[in-house]
Scaffold this active site. Sequence first.
Site, PDB file in Angstrom:
ATOM      1  CG  ASN A   7      35.542  39.582  49.182  1.00 17.96           C
ATOM      2  OD1 ASN A   7      34.471  40.330  49.713  1.00 17.96           O
ATOM      3  ND2 ASN A   7      36.124  39.979  48.344  1.00 17.96           N
TER       4      ASN A   7
ATOM      5  CD  GLU B 195      34.933  43.547  47.652  1.00 19.94           C
ATOM      6  OE1 GLU B 195      34.356  44.633  47.010  1.00 19.94           O
ATOM      7  OE2 GLU B 195      34.670  42.268  46.972  1.00 19.94           O
TER       8      GLU B 195
ATOM      9  CG  ASP C 195      39.160  38.325  46.471  1.00 21.03           C
ATOM     10  OD1 ASP C 195      39.718  37.569  45.526  1.00 21.03           O
ATOM     11  OD2 ASP C 195      38.415  39.009  46.292  1.00 21.03           O
TER      12      ASP C 195
ATOM     13  CG  ASN D 251      39.696  39.771  42.577  1.00 22.04           C
ATOM     14  OD1 ASN D 251      38.976  39.208  42.375  1.00 22.04           O
ATOM     15  ND2 ASN D 251      39.860  40.763  43.257  1.00 22.04           N
TER      16      ASN D 251
ATOM     17  CG  ASP E 240      38.322  33.963  47.967  1.00 20.90           C
ATOM     18  OD1 ASP E 240      38.366  35.315  48.335  1.00 20.90           O
ATOM     19  OD2 ASP E 240      37.330  33.808  47.071  1.00 20.90           O
TER      20      ASP E 240
ATOM     21  CG  ASP F  80      30.459  38.010  45.650  1.00 21.07           C
ATOM     22  OD1 ASP F  80      30.803  38.411  46.613  1.00 21.07           O
ATOM     23  OD2 ASP F  80      30.803  38.704  44.407  1.00 21.07           O
ATOM     24  CG  HIS F  81      34.361  36.045  47.577  1.00 20.03           C
ATOM     25  ND1 HIS F  81      35.491  36.055  46.839  1.00 20.03           N
ATOM     26  CD2 HIS F  81      33.899  37.186  47.041  1.00 20.03           C
ATOM     27  CE1 HIS F  81      35.866  36.767  45.985  1.00 20.03           C
ATOM     28  NE2 HIS F  81      34.943  37.715  46.070  1.00 20.03           N
TER      29      HIS F  81
END
Length: 256
Positions: free
Chosen positions: A7, A34, A145, A147, A217, A246-247
């Site tokens: 991501n 994303e 991802d 989530n 992930d 952030d990933h």
Amino acid sequence: MKIASWNVNSLNVRLPHLEQWLATFGPDIVGLQETKLEDSRFPDAALVGAGYRSVFAGQKTYNGVAILSRAPAEDVQVGIPGFEDEQKRVIAATVGGVRIVNLYVVNGQDVGTDKYAYKLRWLEAVHDWIAQELQRHPELVVLGDFNIAPDARDVHDPAVWNDDHILTSTAERDGLRRLCALGLHDAFRLHSDVAGEFSWWDYRQAAFRRNLGLRIDLTLVSDALRARCVAAGIDREPRTWERPSDHAPAWVELGA
DNA sequence: ATGGTGGTATAACCA
């Protein structure tokens, strides 16, 4: 063959990181989430320069997925068949005989919200579709991802990230379990039972420095690929770079 | 409980 999921939280911002990571890590296939780019703005020419072809499905501002590969991607599918969705969260393709399904799973905001209900509906639709994909393509990798953090080892504080919390709630984890019950295996857990290895850290509160993260992930391999799964892990390095996503990328290596 | 940061329709919204 190395297959990864990342991501990037805006491919426009992260293209230099992606190029550097492709050059050093050298994956054969990468699912991106994303991208936050309309298709007309996708940097496919730059990625050809890095040695990768791209297939992608994007939109302005939110969501957006892509599959990069050294070998051609065939039989490309965008979205979940029969599931109406404006949000670009799904792309699938066959590369080198392996079916790749790349998912940007709905975040869900908070338990009990409309977005949470959408997440659970969406997971159910993915489940039904993947059941069919497995019939057609026994050699299947579902990555992305998710989530969802699969269990307590995958969160830094299980007291906070509990059965009632978004990303770890019972219904979300049940959705992931049902998907895996079709015959998919979390590649990371085929090779490690350690706790505290994460793929996402909030930008706030110096979470990365303090390793306050989650493992959300995932790369899932089908029964038919399980014996070929020789290694899996998470590459934290790009998360240490300046202005990072952030990933961090999660990866799996398949032997011959 | 709040708010902290980062992305983008640069204002809210999403994560």
